[in-house]
Design an enzyme around this catalytic site. Sequence first.
Site, mmCIF file in Angstrom:
data_model
loop_
_atom_site.group_PDB
_atom_site.id
_atom_site.type_symbol
_atom_site.label_atom_id
_atom_site.label_comp_id
_atom_site.label_asym_id
_atom_site.label_seq_id
_atom_site.Cartn_x
_atom_site.Cartn_y
_atom_site.Cartn_z
ATOM 1 N N ASP A 105 0.925 -1.131 0.030
ATOM 2 C CA ASP A 105 0.006 0.111 -0.017
ATOM 3 C C ASP A 105 1.119 1.233 0.007
ATOM 4 O O ASP A 105 0.590 2.236 -0.611
ATOM 5 C CB ASP A 105 -0.999 -0.091 1.249
ATOM 6 C CG ASP A 105 -0.169 -0.061 2.706
ATOM 7 O OD1 ASP A 105 0.358 -1.430 2.606
ATOM 8 O OD2 ASP A 105 -0.145 0.846 3.426
ATOM 9 N N ASP A 130 2.498 -10.177 3.459
ATOM 10 C CA ASP A 130 1.456 -9.762 4.554
ATOM 11 C C ASP A 130 0.133 -9.821 4.174
ATOM 12 O O ASP A 130 -0.819 -10.130 5.208
ATOM 13 C CB ASP A 130 1.708 -8.533 5.033
ATOM 14 C CG ASP A 130 3.142 -8.265 5.930
ATOM 15 O OD1 ASP A 130 3.587 -9.155 6.618
ATOM 16 O OD2 ASP A 130 3.791 -7.382 6.071
HETATM 17 P P1 ATP Z 1 5.304 -3.757 2.469
HETATM 18 O O1 ATP Z 1 4.019 -4.367 2.805
HETATM 19 O O2 ATP Z 1 6.442 -4.601 1.961
HETATM 20 O O3 ATP Z 1 6.022 -2.788 3.460
HETATM 21 P P2 ATP Z 1 4.947 -1.113 0.915
HETATM 22 O O4 ATP Z 1 4.949 -0.818 -0.338
HETATM 23 O O5 ATP Z 1 3.759 -0.885 1.949
HETATM 24 O O6 ATP Z 1 5.259 -2.585 1.148
HETATM 25 P P3 ATP Z 1 6.473 1.007 2.136
HETATM 26 O O7 ATP Z 1 7.667 1.040 2.859
HETATM 27 O O8 ATP Z 1 5.135 1.518 2.993
HETATM 28 O O9 ATP Z 1 6.118 -0.514 1.472
HETATM 29 O O10 ATP Z 1 6.501 2.077 0.870
HETATM 30 C C1 ATP Z 1 7.519 1.555 -0.236
HETATM 31 C C2 ATP Z 1 8.006 2.903 -0.684
HETATM 32 O O11 ATP Z 1 6.722 3.702 -1.223
HETATM 33 C C3 ATP Z 1 8.595 4.012 0.392
HETATM 34 O O12 ATP Z 1 9.832 3.960 0.698
HETATM 35 C C4 ATP Z 1 8.356 5.323 -0.391
HETATM 36 O O13 ATP Z 1 9.377 5.459 -1.535
HETATM 37 C C5 ATP Z 1 6.769 5.059 -1.081
HETATM 38 N N1 ATP Z 1 5.915 5.604 -0.404
HETATM 39 C C6 ATP Z 1 5.314 5.024 0.729
HETATM 40 N N2 ATP Z 1 4.365 5.924 1.012
HETATM 41 C C7 ATP Z 1 4.349 7.069 0.324
HETATM 42 C C8 ATP Z 1 3.544 8.259 0.013
HETATM 43 N N3 ATP Z 1 2.574 8.599 1.211
HETATM 44 N N4 ATP Z 1 3.723 9.154 -0.674
HETATM 45 C C9 ATP Z 1 4.746 8.876 -1.759
HETATM 46 N N5 ATP Z 1 5.572 7.789 -1.516
HETATM 47 C C10 ATP Z 1 5.320 6.955 -0.761
#
Ligand code: ATP
Length: 324
Positions: A105, A130
């Site tokens: 997300d 997850d």
């Molecule tokens: P996982 O579930 O494996 O943690 P994820 O995609 O939710 O995956 P995050 O670390 O939350 O993992 O996000 C990955 C990357 O996405 C972040 O390092 C950042 O570069 C980008 N990102 C996250 N949230 C935002 C946001 N609100 N706006 C812009 N970029 C974002």
Amino acid sequence: MTVKNIGILCSGGDSPGMNCAIRAVVRTAISRGIQVTGIKRGYAGLLRGEFMQMNLSSVGNIIQRGGTILQTSRSPEFQKAEFRKKAVDILRAQHVDALIVIGGDGSFNGAMALWKEHQFPVVGIPGTIDNDISNTEYTIGFNTAVQTAIEAVDRIRDTAHSHARTFLVEVMGRNSSAIALKVGVCTGAENILLPHDKVNHQKLVDDINRGIARGKESSIIVVAEGPVAGRSYDIQHVLKDMYHLDAHVAILGHIQRGGSPVADDRFIASQMGNMAVEALLAGNVPSVTVVQKGKVLMTDLANCTTKADHNYIEYSGLAETLSI
Ligand code: ATP
């Protein structure tokens, strides 16, 4: 919107099956006469211009490999609008006209910002062990992680039974209950502790003692790691200090992220990669591939930019009943 060159990246935590999705994107795009540009190490690599041209053979012999050939990262910079502007400038200079993001997300929030701020066409593919993204029943990697954890718990059960021991087995899931619940049901765990459960030590001890009284030779307590990994050691200490009960700890950790993807992950990732390209070509953006009622389909990306902890939560009653 004419798409001639699709960029693809993985972002956030890696998960088994990401390679199957990359392969499906590349093969579908090339079969439709579209170029694919691989972007290494997620948004961080994008900001550094780490591009590689993908062809049919660059995704050969990867369907069975865990991890991601493009690698992944977390990029704090990408949270800032100025760096997202820079990212779009880099993509356009490279003649990349659309982007497929495989991740969770958080990664989808980054993609959504590219669309909102710069109308850059984006499609998401959910990839995280997850299984915690809203509006999809499934995320690529979940079943492989679960299978890995099941095999580990089965082995622990063998030794636990031989010595009549209690084990706390910690599985991944900072906020998500899905891995703990599915692993708990599938291994016949005596107890399952979800990420935000306040631990009722007295109940754990009562359950273990009730099992012993009816002839059980071992107890497995599946513990979701919760916000701070290593939580099982805290529980172990309380059980020892307050209840004089010895429990052993096994933290499964990152082995749950690796390994060859199981059939479901390969099959769903292959469908999602294919569908993501077709969505881009049809101008269906910003969108995301999801599983709903067992079918892979597209929905608006905005539906998948938050976490959800409902997947598998309905099975907590089943786990409790069967572990009596
Ligand atoms: P996982 O579930 O494996 O943690 P994820 O995609 O939710 O995956 P995050 O670390 O939350 O993992 O996000 C990955 C990357 O996405 C972040 O390092 C950042 O570069 C980008 N990102 C996250 N949230 C935002 C946001 N609100 N706006 C812009 N970029 C974002």
